[in-house]
Design a protein around this motif. Structure first.
Motif, PDB file in Angstrom:
ATOM      1  N   PRO A   1     -12.815   8.341  13.442  1.00 23.01           N
ATOM      2  CA  PRO A   1     -13.833   7.450  13.282  1.00 23.01           C
ATOM      3  C   PRO A   1     -15.122   7.995  13.207  1.00 23.01           C
ATOM      4  O   PRO A   1     -16.065   7.604  12.776  1.00 23.01           O
ATOM      5  CB  PRO A   1     -13.665   6.651  14.442  1.00 23.01           C
ATOM      6  N   LEU A   2     -15.459   9.286  14.193  1.00 18.87           N
ATOM      7  CA  LEU A   2     -16.604   9.883  14.417  1.00 18.87           C
ATOM      8  C   LEU A   2     -17.174  10.386  13.185  1.00 18.87           C
ATOM      9  O   LEU A   2     -18.083  10.457  13.065  1.00 18.87           O
ATOM     10  CB  LEU A   2     -16.942  10.677  15.630  1.00 18.87           C
ATOM     11  N   MET A   3     -16.120  11.171  12.484  1.00 21.59           N
ATOM     12  CA  MET A   3     -16.462  11.882  11.226  1.00 21.59           C
ATOM     13  C   MET A   3     -17.030  10.845  10.309  1.00 21.59           C
ATOM     14  O   MET A   3     -17.843  11.026   9.414  1.00 21.59           O
ATOM     15  CB  MET A   3     -15.356  12.623  10.693  1.00 21.59           C
ATOM     16  N   TYR A   4     -15.982   9.461  10.162  1.00 24.12           N
ATOM     17  CA  TYR A   4     -16.479   8.675   9.213  1.00 24.12           C
ATOM     18  C   TYR A   4     -17.562   7.963   9.416  1.00 24.12           C
ATOM     19  O   TYR A   4     -18.195   7.715   8.305  1.00 24.12           O
ATOM     20  CB  TYR A   4     -15.152   7.520   9.234  1.00 24.12           C
ATOM     21  N   ARG A   5     -18.057   7.462  10.552  1.00 22.81           N
ATOM     22  CA  ARG A   5     -19.211   6.604  10.860  1.00 22.81           C
ATOM     23  C   ARG A   5     -20.572   7.661  10.628  1.00 22.81           C
ATOM     24  O   ARG A   5     -21.471   7.355   9.992  1.00 22.81           O
ATOM     25  CB  ARG A   5     -19.223   6.438  12.419  1.00 22.81           C
ATOM     26  N   ASN A   6     -20.384   9.180  10.988  1.00 25.39           N
ATOM     27  CA  ASN A   6     -21.499   9.925  10.671  1.00 25.39           C
ATOM     28  C   ASN A   6     -21.648  10.223   9.159  1.00 25.39           C
ATOM     29  O   ASN A   6     -22.755  10.061   8.655  1.00 25.39           O
ATOM     30  CB  ASN A   6     -21.290  11.047  11.539  1.00 25.39           C
ATOM     31  N   ALA A   7     -20.485  10.119   8.432  1.00 20.89           N
ATOM     32  CA  ALA A   7     -20.625  10.599   7.167  1.00 20.89           C
ATOM     33  C   ALA A   7     -21.229   9.287   6.417  1.00 20.89           C
ATOM     34  O   ALA A   7     -22.068   9.386   5.471  1.00 20.89           O
ATOM     35  CB  ALA A   7     -19.320  10.843   6.526  1.00 20.89           C
ATOM     36  N   ARG A   8     -20.491   8.141   6.714  1.00 21.67           N
ATOM     37  CA  ARG A   8     -21.217   6.966   6.183  1.00 21.67           C
ATOM     38  C   ARG A   8     -22.643   6.860   6.321  1.00 21.67           C
ATOM     39  O   ARG A   8     -23.548   6.394   5.407  1.00 21.67           O
ATOM     40  CB  ARG A   8     -20.486   5.857   6.447  1.00 21.67           C
ATOM     41  N   GLY A   9     -23.061   6.968   7.638  1.00 17.48           N
ATOM     42  CA  GLY A   9     -24.541   6.853   7.918  1.00 17.48           C
ATOM     43  C   GLY A   9     -25.385   7.666   7.141  1.00 17.48           C
ATOM     44  O   GLY A   9     -26.702   7.142   6.714  1.00 17.48           O
ATOM     45  N   ALA A  10     -24.881   8.808   6.958  1.00 20.38           N
ATOM     46  CA  ALA A  10     -25.616   9.917   6.259  1.00 20.38           C
ATOM     47  C   ALA A  10     -25.845   9.842   4.808  1.00 20.38           C
ATOM     48  O   ALA A  10     -26.905   9.715   4.148  1.00 20.38           O
ATOM     49  CB  ALA A  10     -25.136  11.338   6.575  1.00 20.38           C
ATOM     50  N   PHE A  11     -24.603   9.077   4.298  1.00 16.66           N
ATOM     51  CA  PHE A  11     -24.625   8.853   2.841  1.00 16.66           C
ATOM     52  C   PHE A  11     -25.713   7.590   2.602  1.00 16.66           C
ATOM     53  O   PHE A  11     -26.407   7.536   1.645  1.00 16.66           O
ATOM     54  CB  PHE A  11     -23.298   8.152   2.379  1.00 16.66           C
ATOM     55  N   GLU A  12     -25.683   6.713   3.522  1.00 25.77           N
ATOM     56  CA  GLU A  12     -26.607   5.513   3.283  1.00 25.77           C
ATOM     57  C   GLU A  12     -27.957   5.762   3.475  1.00 25.77           C
ATOM     58  O   GLU A  12     -29.032   4.985   3.087  1.00 25.77           O
ATOM     59  CB  GLU A  12     -26.323   4.307   4.291  1.00 25.77           C
ATOM     60  N   GLN A  13     -28.426   6.939   4.035  1.00 30.27           N
ATOM     61  CA  GLN A  13     -29.845   7.358   4.310  1.00 30.27           C
ATOM     62  C   GLN A  13     -30.311   8.461   3.066  1.00 30.27           C
ATOM     63  O   GLN A  13     -31.527   8.610   2.850  1.00 30.27           O
ATOM     64  CB  GLN A  13     -29.954   8.318   5.515  1.00 30.27           C
ATOM     65  N   VAL A  14     -29.265   8.644   1.974  1.00 31.13           N
ATOM     66  CA  VAL A  14     -29.755   9.525   0.861  1.00 31.13           C
ATOM     67  C   VAL A  14     -30.613   8.398   0.000  1.00 31.13           C
ATOM     68  O   VAL A  14     -30.462   7.361  -0.267  1.00 31.13           O
ATOM     69  CB  VAL A  14     -28.519   9.927   0.094  1.00 31.13           C
ATOM     70  N   ASP A  15     -31.513   8.817  -0.511  1.00 27.58           N
ATOM     71  CA  ASP A  15     -32.323   8.391  -1.456  1.00 27.58           C
ATOM     72  C   ASP A  15     -31.754   8.076  -2.711  1.00 27.58           C
ATOM     73  O   ASP A  15     -31.251   8.861  -3.403  1.00 27.58           O
ATOM     74  CB  ASP A  15     -33.776   9.334  -1.738  1.00 27.58           C
ATOM     75  N   VAL A  16     -31.774   6.590  -3.114  1.00 25.80           N
ATOM     76  CA  VAL A  16     -31.049   6.226  -4.301  1.00 25.80           C
ATOM     77  C   VAL A  16     -31.698   7.021  -5.649  1.00 25.80           C
ATOM     78  O   VAL A  16     -31.008   6.829  -6.650  1.00 25.80           O
ATOM     79  CB  VAL A  16     -31.053   4.864  -4.173  1.00 25.80           C
ATOM     80  N   ASN A  17     -33.235   7.207  -5.438  1.00 27.17           N
ATOM     81  CA  ASN A  17     -33.604   7.806  -6.586  1.00 27.17           C
ATOM     82  C   ASN A  17     -33.185   9.137  -7.114  1.00 27.17           C
ATOM     83  O   ASN A  17     -32.994   9.537  -8.254  1.00 27.17           O
ATOM     84  CB  ASN A  17     -34.942   8.066  -6.521  1.00 27.17           C
ATOM     85  N   LEU A  18     -32.480   9.540  -6.110  1.00 22.39           N
ATOM     86  CA  LEU A  18     -31.783  11.076  -6.546  1.00 22.39           C
ATOM     87  C   LEU A  18     -30.441  10.729  -7.096  1.00 22.39           C
ATOM     88  O   LEU A  18     -30.214  11.580  -8.325  1.00 22.39           O
ATOM     89  CB  LEU A  18     -31.528  11.831  -5.370  1.00 22.39           C
TER      90      LEU A  18
END
Length: 232
Positions: free
Chosen positions: A107-124
């Motif tokens: 869950p730690l890997m999952y939550r951190n990865a998900r949080g990081a993905f959500e912060q990616v600029d959608v314009n990219l």
């Protein structure tokens, strides 16, 4: 202290490190995979799946260990099938240490990865699609690199959690010296036997390892912050 070190059986350290590395390897790819899948489903399904995937993080480790024991016991359908068809046994074995560590640390890997993905600029992402890139290539060439610091922090935290896991490990893999006894299990075992000096030694070892993990997270986070400032 020197006398204690000379009498120490170092197998718990090696078993813990081996378990931590292997569990982190599996948790890394599973965490990224499920984080990516969660980002692609509708909200109702996302809430349900997210709750299931995060649950081991809030459950007492002994509860998770008991559930794993029910699943992988040779007397149960899953455990019996794996043993009969593939010769895989997880109860009172080192692979059981890995399964327990993955269940608790994932869950730690999952939550951190998900949080990081959500912060990616959608314009990219839009730029990648405009250039004709496939969704898979966008994921590996744009999303993952942009979310790199968060993924790296999650990986280090996952390793630390797997390294210090006790409850689920003791329930599923047991306490077999040289086979399934990790540092956390060794500490509990030595305290129960009244060997406080040996237990104290292992506490020092795990504290030092934890400090190294915290330092690694700070270094990774610092690099991520510097990179973010550079974008602006």
């Amino acid at each position: 202290m020197l006398e204690i070190i000379q009498e120490i059986n170092w197998s718990p350290l090696f078993i813990s490190l081996k378990t931590g590395v292997v569990a982190t390897f599996f948790s890394f790819f599973l965490g990224i995979l499920f984080a990516w899948l969660i980002m692609r489903v509708n909200k109702k399904v996302k809430w349900i799946l997210d709750g299931i995937l995060t649950m081991p993080l809030v459950l007492p480790p002994t509860v998770a260990g008991f559930l794993l024991l029910l699943i992988f016991s040779l007397r149960r359908p899953v455990g019996g099938f794996l043993n009969a068809e593939f010769g895989l046994r997880f109860v009172l074995t080192w692979p059981g240490c890995v399964i327990a560590a993955v269940a608790i640390a994932f869950p730690l890997m999952y939550r951190n990865a998900r949080g990081a993905f959500e912060q990616v600029d959608v314009n990219l992402l839009y730029a990648g699609r405009t250039l004709g890139m496939s969704e898979r290539r966008i994921f590996w060439k744009i999303i993952v690199p942009a979310a790199g610091p968060g993924i790296a922090s999650g990986t280090v935290l996952t390793f630390a959690r797997a390294l210090g896991e006790y409850g689920a490990t003791s329930m599923l893999a047991g306490n077999i010296l040289g086979k399934t006894q990790t540092i956390a299990v060794a500490i509990a075992s030595e305290v129960a036997g009244g060997n406080y000096d040996v237990a104290g030694f292992w506490v020092i070892v795990i504290v030092l390892l934890s400090f190294v993990v915290i330092a690694a997270i700070n270094i990774i986070s610092g690099k991520g912050m510097r990179n973010t400032r550079g974008w602006y």
